[in-house]
Design an enzyme around this catalytic site. Structure first.
Site, PDB file in Angstrom:
ATOM      1  N   HIS A 243      29.792  39.015  37.777  1.00 19.19           N
ATOM      2  CA  HIS A 243      31.167  39.176  37.294  1.00 19.19           C
ATOM      3  C   HIS A 243      32.029  37.961  37.668  1.00 19.19           C
ATOM      4  CE1 HIS A 243      35.128  40.840  36.456  1.00 19.19           C
ATOM      5  NE2 HIS A 243      35.477  40.414  37.649  1.00 19.19           N
TER       6      HIS A 243
ATOM      7  N   HIS B 161      34.520  34.861  35.533  1.00 17.57           N
ATOM      8  CA  HIS B 161      35.781  34.177  35.858  1.00 17.57           C
ATOM      9  C   HIS B 161      35.703  32.657  35.859  1.00 17.57           C
ATOM     10  CE1 HIS B 161      38.401  37.543  36.982  1.00 17.57           C
ATOM     11  NE2 HIS B 161      37.377  38.114  37.609  1.00 17.57           N
TER      12      HIS B 161
ATOM     13  N   GLU C  21      41.407  39.886  33.672  1.00 15.71           N
ATOM     14  CA  GLU C  21      40.244  40.785  33.621  1.00 15.71           C
ATOM     15  C   GLU C  21      39.933  41.294  32.212  1.00 15.71           C
ATOM     16  OE1 GLU C  21      38.143  41.135  35.918  1.00 15.71           O
ATOM     17  OE2 GLU C  21      39.218  40.627  37.769  1.00 15.71           O
TER      18      GLU C  21
ATOM     19  N   SER D  37      31.761  39.970  31.338  1.00 12.39           N
ATOM     20  CA  SER D  37      30.602  40.279  32.176  1.00 12.39           C
ATOM     21  C   SER D  37      30.023  41.660  31.880  1.00 12.39           C
ATOM     22  CB  SER D  37      30.967  40.146  33.666  1.00 12.39           C
ATOM     23  OG  SER D  37      32.077  40.965  33.996  1.00 12.39           O
TER      24      SER D  37
HETATM   25  N1  HBI Z   1      39.237  40.193  46.060  1.00 15.43           N
HETATM   26  N2  HBI Z   1      37.154  39.206  45.981  1.00 15.43           N
HETATM   27  C1  HBI Z   1      38.231  39.688  45.338  1.00 15.43           C
HETATM   28  N3  HBI Z   1      38.264  39.641  43.984  1.00 15.43           N
HETATM   29  C2  HBI Z   1      39.342  40.116  43.296  1.00 15.43           C
HETATM   30  O1  HBI Z   1      39.363  40.043  42.051  1.00 15.43           O
HETATM   31  C3  HBI Z   1      40.415  40.660  44.012  1.00 15.43           C
HETATM   32  C4  HBI Z   1      40.342  40.683  45.416  1.00 15.43           C
HETATM   33  N4  HBI Z   1      41.354  41.206  46.127  1.00 15.43           N
HETATM   34  C5  HBI Z   1      42.547  41.705  45.482  1.00 15.43           C
HETATM   35  C6  HBI Z   1      42.515  41.649  44.014  1.00 15.43           C
HETATM   36  N5  HBI Z   1      41.519  41.159  43.365  1.00 15.43           N
HETATM   37  C7  HBI Z   1      43.611  42.203  43.146  1.00 15.43           C
HETATM   38  O2  HBI Z   1      43.888  43.499  43.564  1.00 15.43           O
HETATM   39  C8  HBI Z   1      44.878  41.326  43.090  1.00 15.43           C
HETATM   40  O3  HBI Z   1      44.918  40.621  41.882  1.00 15.43           O
HETATM   41  C9  HBI Z   1      46.133  42.126  43.137  1.00 15.43           C
HETATM   42 FE    FE Z   2      37.409  40.115  38.328  1.00 12.43          FE
END
Ligand code: HBI
Ligand code: FE
Length: 285
Positions: free
Chosen positions: A130, A135, A176, A197
């Protein structure tokens, strides 16, 4: 496969203050590399006619298909040469402020483990497929790359002000699960990593009559709740990546004020101001 097997690669080394770990690339098993190759081949086939051109171009330029799970260090060199972004390994979801701090500094935190053979289509935790397949290619686009950094900076400010929820919705419905208008104007293309993904959602997001597809307005998106456990009921369609970047540049207070002024909406809701996209037949694979 059970949960232990799913996280078999999860490294045992130390976790730093910024939650980064050593990717320990040499510890992936042949089966794990083969799983990446399988997922990669399957998604590339799905996405040739469905992903936005920026994504498809970056897949080649970043050489994400040169065999097995990418080495984050070597991948970061190729990515940094284009937009100054790097990929760092993390064990799992990291706390919001840590996540924002990485993005604000053009570092993308990517899960190092790969999903189990029993979860090839979708899982809620961010694994290496993913995060890196979904990304990282978009981070090779200069405008999208700036938007992600701006999102990190906005997140740091929102965290201090205690209001991350609305910003998280913006991330959800763009980074996303975002769609973008194609070059024909009436066709839609995928740029959201959650769709890119997932084999099932790649088809559903563009071709299924069930979900709504609504023209992007940042304040409208910020009023829309989302679900993390099912296919989406609504997608928001941007005209181009400048529209995303513009939504977060400059003074963000008017945006938050507009979002606070309107009603909270469920994912199914449609408003009178919504620009609904009608489905046209998409090119088949
Ligand atoms: N941590 N590793 C990881 N990947 C994410 O996409 C991620 C995260 N922590 C918080 C988060 N996304 C989202 O909740 C924030 O965009 C608010
Ligand atoms: Fe993501």
């Amino acid at each position: 496969m059970d949960a232990t097997a799913r996280h078999s690669h999860r490294p045992h080394g130390p976790i730093a203050d910024d939650y980064t770990i050593d990717q320990a690339w040499e510890r992936y098993s042949p089966a794990e590399h083969a799983r990446w190759d399988l997922l990669h081949a399957r998604q590339v086939r799905m996405l040739r006619q469905r992903a936005c051109p920026e994504f498809l171009q970056a897949l080649d330029r970043l050489a994400l298909s040169d065999g097995g799970i990418p080495h984050f260090g070597r991948l970061s060199e190729r990515l940094a040469a284009r937009t100054g972004w790097q990929v760092v390994a993390v064990p799992d979801l990291v706390p919001d402020p840590v996540f924002f701090e990485h993005l604000a500094n053009r570092r993308f935190p990517a899960g190092a483990f790969i999903r189990g053979a029993d979860q090839l289509d979708y899982l809620q935790e961010p694994d290496v497929f993913h995060d890196v397949f979904g990304h990282v290619p978009m981070l090779a686009d200069p405008v999208f790359a700036d938007f992600m950094q701006a999102y990190g900076a906005a997140g740091l400010a929102a965290a201090r002000a205690g209001r991350i929820d609305r910003l998280a919705r913006l991330y959800w419905y763009t980074v996303e699960f975002g769609l973008v208008r194609g070059s024909r104007g009436d066709d839609l293309r995928i740029y959201g990593a959650g769709i890119l993904s997932s084999a099932r959602e790649s088809v559903y997001a563009l071709e299924d009559p069930a979900p709504r597809r609504i023209g992007f307005r940042a304040d409208r998106v910020m009023r829309t709740r989302y679900r993390i456990d099912d296919l989406q009921q609504v997608y928001f369609v941007i005209d181009d990546f400048d529209q995303l970047l513009d939504s977060l540049q400059g003074d963000r207070e008017p945006l938050y004020a507009r979002a606070a002024a309107g009603p909270e909406l469920s994912p199914e809701a449609v408003e009178s101001d919504d620009m609904l996209h009608i489905l046209h037949a998409q090119a088949a694979e």
